[in-house]
Motif scaffolding. Structure first.
Motif, PDB file in Angstrom:
ATOM      1  N   MET A   1      48.906 -36.507 105.603  1.00  0.00           N
ATOM      2  CA  MET A   1      48.792 -35.762 106.774  1.00  0.00           C
ATOM      3  C   MET A   1      50.377 -35.896 107.929  1.00  0.00           C
ATOM      4  O   MET A   1      50.442 -36.518 108.555  1.00  0.00           O
ATOM      5  CB  MET A   1      47.501 -36.024 107.481  1.00  0.00           C
TER       6      MET A   1
ATOM      7  N   LEU B   1      50.909 -32.660 110.645  1.00  0.00           N
ATOM      8  CA  LEU B   1      50.742 -31.449 110.696  1.00  0.00           C
ATOM      9  C   LEU B   1      51.637 -30.656 111.825  1.00  0.00           C
ATOM     10  O   LEU B   1      52.087 -29.490 112.183  1.00  0.00           O
ATOM     11  CB  LEU B   1      49.592 -31.725 112.310  1.00  0.00           C
TER      12      LEU B   1
ATOM     13  N   LEU C   1      41.138 -21.908 117.773  1.00  0.00           N
ATOM     14  CA  LEU C   1      41.985 -23.424 117.397  1.00  0.00           C
ATOM     15  C   LEU C   1      41.107 -23.870 115.508  1.00  0.00           C
ATOM     16  O   LEU C   1      42.016 -24.600 115.092  1.00  0.00           O
ATOM     17  CB  LEU C   1      41.486 -24.545 118.280  1.00  0.00           C
ATOM     18  N   ALA C   2      40.014 -23.630 115.671  1.00  0.00           N
ATOM     19  CA  ALA C   2      39.240 -24.206 114.396  1.00  0.00           C
ATOM     20  C   ALA C   2      39.991 -22.791 113.522  1.00  0.00           C
ATOM     21  O   ALA C   2      40.482 -23.357 112.130  1.00  0.00           O
ATOM     22  CB  ALA C   2      37.886 -24.151 114.646  1.00  0.00           C
ATOM     23  N   LEU C   3      40.287 -21.813 113.775  1.00  0.00           N
ATOM     24  CA  LEU C   3      40.401 -21.179 112.248  1.00  0.00           C
ATOM     25  C   LEU C   3      42.266 -20.714 112.128  1.00  0.00           C
ATOM     26  O   LEU C   3      42.067 -21.493 111.278  1.00  0.00           O
ATOM     27  CB  LEU C   3      40.204 -19.404 113.628  1.00  0.00           C
TER      28      LEU C   3
ATOM     29  N   TYR D   1      43.458 -23.741 112.228  1.00  0.00           N
ATOM     30  CA  TYR D   1      43.822 -25.217 111.681  1.00  0.00           C
ATOM     31  C   TYR D   1      43.046 -24.820 110.126  1.00  0.00           C
ATOM     32  O   TYR D   1      44.033 -25.477 109.205  1.00  0.00           O
ATOM     33  CB  TYR D   1      43.453 -26.184 112.013  1.00  0.00           C
ATOM     34  N   THR D   2      42.213 -23.837 110.144  1.00  0.00           N
ATOM     35  CA  THR D   2      41.512 -23.698 108.514  1.00  0.00           C
ATOM     36  C   THR D   2      42.530 -22.546 107.368  1.00  0.00           C
ATOM     37  O   THR D   2      43.315 -23.276 107.132  1.00  0.00           O
ATOM     38  CB  THR D   2      40.074 -23.268 109.145  1.00  0.00           C
TER      39      THR D   2
ATOM     40  N   ARG E   1      45.404 -25.183 106.792  1.00  0.00           N
ATOM     41  CA  ARG E   1      44.294 -26.137 105.224  1.00  0.00           C
ATOM     42  C   ARG E   1      44.922 -25.341 104.133  1.00  0.00           C
ATOM     43  O   ARG E   1      45.548 -25.110 102.982  1.00  0.00           O
ATOM     44  CB  ARG E   1      43.520 -26.403 105.578  1.00  0.00           C
TER      45      ARG E   1
ATOM     46  N   LEU F   1      36.402 -16.468 104.253  1.00  0.00           N
ATOM     47  CA  LEU F   1      35.829 -17.037 105.200  1.00  0.00           C
ATOM     48  C   LEU F   1      37.029 -17.156 106.695  1.00  0.00           C
ATOM     49  O   LEU F   1      36.329 -16.501 108.375  1.00  0.00           O
ATOM     50  CB  LEU F   1      36.608 -19.039 105.511  1.00  0.00           C
TER      51      LEU F   1
ATOM     52  N   GLU G   1      33.588 -26.075 107.464  1.00  0.00           N
ATOM     53  CA  GLU G   1      35.377 -25.885 107.197  1.00  0.00           C
ATOM     54  C   GLU G   1      35.879 -25.295 108.051  1.00  0.00           C
ATOM     55  O   GLU G   1      37.028 -26.631 108.379  1.00  0.00           O
ATOM     56  CB  GLU G   1      35.270 -25.397 105.778  1.00  0.00           C
ATOM     57  N   GLN G   2      35.206 -25.012 108.701  1.00  0.00           N
ATOM     58  CA  GLN G   2      36.434 -24.956 110.288  1.00  0.00           C
ATOM     59  C   GLN G   2      36.390 -26.145 111.140  1.00  0.00           C
ATOM     60  O   GLN G   2      37.400 -26.758 111.744  1.00  0.00           O
ATOM     61  CB  GLN G   2      35.481 -24.151 111.504  1.00  0.00           C
TER      62      GLN G   2
ATOM     63  N   ARG H   1      36.105 -29.245 110.142  1.00  0.00           N
ATOM     64  CA  ARG H   1      36.977 -30.514 109.443  1.00  0.00           C
ATOM     65  C   ARG H   1      38.181 -29.886 109.431  1.00  0.00           C
ATOM     66  O   ARG H   1      38.937 -31.077 109.311  1.00  0.00           O
ATOM     67  CB  ARG H   1      36.657 -29.902 107.602  1.00  0.00           C
ATOM     68  N   SER H   2      38.715 -28.747 109.416  1.00  0.00           N
ATOM     69  CA  SER H   2      40.349 -28.956 110.467  1.00  0.00           C
ATOM     70  C   SER H   2      40.054 -29.255 110.988  1.00  0.00           C
ATOM     71  O   SER H   2      41.662 -30.273 111.356  1.00  0.00           O
ATOM     72  CB  SER H   2      40.221 -27.215 110.127  1.00  0.00           C
ATOM     73  N   LEU H   3      38.690 -28.697 112.554  1.00  0.00           N
ATOM     74  CA  LEU H   3      39.132 -29.636 113.810  1.00  0.00           C
ATOM     75  C   LEU H   3      39.550 -31.343 113.800  1.00  0.00           C
ATOM     76  O   LEU H   3      40.227 -31.911 114.298  1.00  0.00           O
ATOM     77  CB  LEU H   3      38.376 -29.317 114.908  1.00  0.00           C
TER      78      LEU H   3
ATOM     79  N   TYR I   1      40.596 -33.055 111.393  1.00  0.00           N
ATOM     80  CA  TYR I   1      41.949 -33.683 110.326  1.00  0.00           C
ATOM     81  C   TYR I   1      42.980 -33.289 111.992  1.00  0.00           C
ATOM     82  O   TYR I   1      43.690 -34.408 112.471  1.00  0.00           O
ATOM     83  CB  TYR I   1      42.493 -32.264 109.164  1.00  0.00           C
TER      84      TYR I   1
END
Lengths: 399, 376
Positions: A1, A3, A293-295, A297-298, A301, A318, B291-292, B294-296, B298
């Motif tokens: 991983m 980033l 931030l969640a968006l 990193y999603t 991914r 999503l 899912e979000q 999970r992203s955070l 990581y």
């Protein structure tokens, strides 16, 4: 991983940044930063600058004039364009019709249309929605009756963004009545100068004229303007819906807007200190930043999976839902930031800025409420967020 | 930019998943939770044999030189099974703190035994009135006769009663909420004056209240620098946050599977519940939140080793989001299960309980919203 971006990626970012810095006209930048209305000339001017550099269509295959960049590079490119407040690249020709023609168009259609899309010499519009066909797109009624070497088109399209600028429009039309309504739909290219076409403006809740209703009355369209087979329109539409992915979340634009909130809230006063110091406002802003931030990193991914060669499917839904939720929240917090001065409504200031006039309230305030009202559209267009949830529940969850 | 696991990490994940699958069905878990230590010593030995207890430690102390991503992989799988063993307490919190700040002697004395599963650590930092403020330390350590006498109280010490060594924060200088003046000590749990009152927590894990009454330790019990313990404590708790974020993702994943399966099979009004759009959209919301999260999670595992401000910002963001997503997944899963979702015999509410507990650990949403804003 891992980033972080690689050294090559960082170098690429610097190259993009330097190019923008050196070539982005300052008067355009001022307009975008102030949230003022851009006209056709503004968009075309910037797109031609990118075209001259060979960067206007990063997603296109190299043989058609693309850049050959990796998904990560394209992402960086979009980030840098947005961070520098450049006008958005109008998607209808470059991001939508271009890929459709490459996939489904004939050689002669490709040769005829692609070069002018690339050079922004043709402005395309999208003709999908109709007054009676919104989320239920397949119920569209605009008819194209085969008559010898042409189709006779009758009907109407609505929400046509920049239809009043358009030279051409690509449309979903009904070429036959079938039991399964998706089956009788075809994908047709129509010259906006053809007799029988009229465009009526629709003024949106922000007072602006961006979208239109387009009427077709006995418009004769040559059969050579059909893309793909007759009846393949729905397949093409689905291909197109799934095509524009990496930027669907709008992360870079939202990051830019969060900085704007901080600038504005930093200048607004509340109880003798800056609004940014106000705990209740600050908590809302922090919550928004965390959602973003969640968006982000999603999105990364999804990008990482795409770069590894995986097919991207309903993840895009999503990104669309969460992306537009964040965007709409941004517009709310901007309105909240200026309090009373969200209220004065001056159409000239919205379009051209205050120019020589004394602003009513802070000069950044006038555009915020109209933008808030207008941005409700984001959870409606491109497949409403309810439709996206339907897609997730069917395609991902199997419900 | 790469979110994939290495081949070794994939093998680790497969192996922990397999363990949870085979050894941790819900009934077995509930039986274990009701036993005296509240977990299985045999499982703990298995963890040691499989190398999980040493995954993040340096090879020089008998570990495998892994990262927080590796412990996140283990904890995500544990989350799926609601694993009860004190991995978080002994390895992620205690072990990592000692590995970062402990002297070579302390590490040599403790870590090999922790890695081999012979001894366990627990971290005692919270005090009854401190809420989430780490600097709120009233337990005092007085320097007397070349060593320290520690007196005070610690609350809700995770697996505190089964630990062989306790890492205790105590004030060596300054007033109750001063940032400077907090030191960390390694205390043998068998020392005179250490009193533990163990109890079961809402999620089935074991906690303890800890009384320290003139507990005598040598000067060599000090971990890291005198008066400067807070920084390393905060780092260790951020490591804990990365751990529980991963565990929460495992819980949420499993809740989502269980609820989805139920929505496909449970018939009402003559059709499967999942055929109702009102249910479908709620399931879609749960999917997106998971899912979000999970992203955070990581992001949290990767950023826990970055510079302090960047680390705090990332870990607080993850903790806020996961607290909220955990609540959504927990409450919605119970609601969609209906009456049966409110019963003790069903596994669903137990995931909800663990997610609720995770929100409370190491600072809740409100606390971390504040810490996040403070990192600007």
């Amino acid at each position: 991983m891992e980033l972080n971006f690689t050294a090559e990626d960082q170098a690429f970012r610097a190259e993009v940044r330097d190019f923008i810095e050196a070539n982005y006209p300052i008067e355009l930048k001022r307009k975008v930063e102030a949230g003022l209305e851009l006209g056709k000339d503004d968009y075309v001017r910037w797109q031609k600058i990118l075209h001259a550099k060979g960067w206007i269509a990063p997603k296109w295959p190299v043989e058609f004039g693309g850049t050959g960049w990796s998904p990560t590079q394209r992402y960086i490119f979009e980030e840098e364009l947005t961070a520098a407040s450049t006008p958005r690249i109008i998607p209808f020709g470059l991001a939508m019709l271009g890929p459709v023609l490459m996939e489904y168009g004939s050689k002669s259609q490709q040769a005829r249309y692609l070069p002018d899309i690339l050079s922004s010499d043709t402005w395309w519009a999208q003709g999908y929605s109709e007054p009676g066909a919104g989320s239920d797109l397949a119920s569209l009624k605009t008819r194209a009756e085969p008559q010898g070497d042409h189709y006779l088109v009758n009907g109407s399209k609505i929400w046509t963004t920049y239809g009043h600028y358009a030279d051409w429009i690509f449309c979903l039309v009904r070429t036959s009545q079938e039991e399964k309504k998706q089956k009788g739909i075809s994908f047709l290219l129509i010259d906006m100068n053809d007799p029988g076409i009229s465009v009526a403006p629709i003024i949106t809740a922000d007072g602006k004229h961006v979208v239109n209703q387009v009427f077709f009355e006995d418009v004769r369209v040559p059969k050579e303007n059909l893309v793909g087979e007759e009846g393949a329109g729905w397949t093409i539409a689905k291909f197109l819906l799934g095509h524009e992915r990496t930027n669907i979340a709008g992360v870079a634009a939202s990051k830019r807007q969060v900085l704007r909130i901080k600038e504005i809230a930093g200048r607004e006063q509340s109880g003798g200190r800056s609004l940014l110091q106000d705990q209740r406002y600050r908590d809302k802003l922090s919550q928004l930043e965390i959602e973003l931030l969640a968006l982000e990193y999603t999105n990364l991914r999804v990008l990482s999976a795409e770069a590894a060669g995986q097919q991207i499917g309903p993840e895009a839904s999503l990104l669309k839902v969460k992306g537009t939720e964040v965007q709409q929240r941004i517009t709310e917090l901007l309105v909240e930031a200026v309090g009373y001065y969200a209220l004065p409504y001056d159409l000239d200031a919205l379009r051209f800025g205050w120019q020589e006039r004394e602003p009513i309230g802070p000069d950044y305030a006038a555009v915020l409420a109209p933008h808030y009202f207008d941005w409700r559209k984001s959870s409606i267009y491109g497949g409403s967020n309810e439709i996206q949830k339907n897609i997730i529940s069917k395609a991902v969850l199997g419900l | 930019m790469d979110f994939s696991f290495t081949e070794e990490q994939q093998m680790l994940k497969d192996s922990v998943d397999r363990f949870v699958q085979n050894e941790y069905d819900f009934d077995a878990r509930q039986k274990l939770a009701a036993t005296d230590p509240g977990y299985s010593e045999a499982h703990w030995q298995t963890f040691a044999e499989l190398g999980w207890l040493g995954i993040t430690f340096a090879e020089s102390v008998g570990g495998y030189g892994g990262s927080a991503v590796d412990s996140a992989i283990i904890l995500e799988a544990f989350g799926r099974g609601l694993v009860l063993e004190p991995f978080l307490a002994s390895v992620v919190l205690g072990g990592n703190l000692l590995a970062r700040a402990g002297s070579a002697e302390q590490q040599a004395a403790c870590l090999p035994q922790v890695i081999e599963g012979q001894k366990k650590l627990a971290l005692a930092y919270f005090e009854p009135e401190a809420r989430y403020e780490l600097s709120h330390v009233t337990t005092r350590a007085e320097f007397v006769d070349g060593g320290y006498l520690i007196t005070g109280r610690k609350g809700v010490v995770l697996h505190g009663a089964t630990a062989d060594w306790l890492i205790v924060s105590a004030r060596t200088a300054g007033g109750p909420r001063d940032v400077a003046g907090v030191s960390l000590f390694l205390v043998d749990a068998a020392t005179a004056g250490v009193e533990t009152r163990p109890y079961r927590m809402v999620d089935g894990l074991m906690g303890a209240e800890l009384g320290l009454s003139r507990v005598r330790v040598g000067s060599d019990a000090l971990i890291g620098e005198l008066d400067l313990g807070l920084e390393v404590l905060e780092w260790a708790l951020d490591y804990g946050i990365a751990g529980v974020c991963a565990e929460a993702v495992g819980c949420m994943d499993r809740l989502q599977e269980l609820t989805l399966e139920y929505m496909k099979t449970r018939q009402q009004f003559g059709v499967a519940l999942g055929s109702f759009q009102v249910v479908q959209h709620r399931m879609a919301e749960m999917f997106m939140a998971c899912e979000q999260a999970r992203s955070l999670a990581y992001m949290a595992a990767v950023k826990v080793d970055s510079a302090p401000q960047e680390r705090r910002r990332a870990l607080s963001a993850a903790k806020v989001y996961i607290g909220q997503a955990g609540r959504l997944l927990g409450q919605e899963s119970v609601q969609l299960h209906g009456g049966i979702g409110c019963t003790d015999e069903l596994n669903v509410p137990h995931y909800f309980k663990r997610l609720t507990a995770i929100n409370a650990w190491f600072g809740d949403e409100s606390y971390h919203l504040g810490r996040f804003a403070g990192t600007e």
